[in-house]
Scaffold this motif. Structure first.
Motif, mmCIF file in Angstrom:
data_model
loop_
_atom_site.group_PDB
_atom_site.id
_atom_site.type_symbol
_atom_site.label_atom_id
_atom_site.label_comp_id
_atom_site.label_asym_id
_atom_site.label_seq_id
_atom_site.Cartn_x
_atom_site.Cartn_y
_atom_site.Cartn_z
ATOM 1 N N GLU A 54 15.515 17.458 59.254
ATOM 2 C CA GLU A 54 15.399 16.621 60.148
ATOM 3 C C GLU A 54 15.521 15.297 59.511
ATOM 4 O OE1 GLU A 54 15.230 17.063 63.484
ATOM 5 O OE2 GLU A 54 15.221 19.444 63.349
ATOM 6 N N ARG A 55 16.369 14.520 60.028
ATOM 7 C CA ARG A 55 16.439 13.042 59.530
ATOM 8 C C ARG A 55 16.008 12.224 60.760
ATOM 9 N NH1 ARG A 55 21.775 11.201 57.128
ATOM 10 N NH2 ARG A 55 20.878 12.362 55.437
ATOM 11 N N ALA A 56 14.775 11.401 60.721
ATOM 12 C CA ALA A 56 14.332 10.487 61.612
ATOM 13 C C ALA A 56 14.985 9.362 62.189
ATOM 14 C CB ALA A 56 12.756 10.145 61.255
ATOM 15 N N ALA A 57 14.951 9.021 63.314
ATOM 16 C CA ALA A 57 15.687 7.768 64.023
ATOM 17 C C ALA A 57 15.299 6.575 63.022
ATOM 18 C CB ALA A 57 15.451 7.806 65.052
ATOM 19 N N ARG A 58 15.969 5.848 62.604
ATOM 20 C CA ARG A 58 15.675 4.540 61.852
ATOM 21 C C ARG A 58 16.243 3.306 62.343
ATOM 22 N NH1 ARG A 58 19.155 7.825 59.290
ATOM 23 N NH2 ARG A 58 20.702 6.970 57.764
ATOM 24 N N THR A 59 16.111 2.166 61.850
ATOM 25 C CA THR A 59 16.701 0.898 62.016
ATOM 26 C C THR A 59 17.745 0.607 60.659
ATOM 27 O OG1 THR A 59 15.067 0.354 63.301
ATOM 28 C CG2 THR A 59 16.572 -1.402 62.520
#
Length: 90
Positions: A54-59
């Protein structure tokens, strides 16, 4: 090595036709893909383990405009090489 070269290698090593080798390789790839879609891992002892991470949401930042953008969370395939494969490469 590309897919065609791998099929040739499988056909030669296993002493089967190229068509049978292509079907076998496609079946393996399909099996791994299906398992990963179901969030299952695939372990090939001595070779390695395919899994989903799982790759988390990021800016992030647009390199052209320097504007900040939001990168959505995603599931990504991951491969961890087994000991036998690591030893064979080194």
């Amino acid at each position: 090595m590309n897919k065609t070269e791998l099929i040739d290698h499988i056909a030669t090593t296993a002493d089967i036709s190229k068509a049978a080798a292509a079907r076998a390789l496609d079946a393996v790839i399909d099996g791994v893909t299906t398992s990963l879609q179901n969030n299952d891992s695939v372990t090939l002892v001595g070779f390695g383990t395919f899994s989903v991470s799982e790759r988390a949401a990021r800016t992030g930042r647009n390199p052209r405009t320097k504007e900040e953008i939001t990168i959505d969370a995603a599931k990504v395939p991951k491969f961890k090489a087994g000991k036998a494969l690591k030893d064979a490469v080194n």
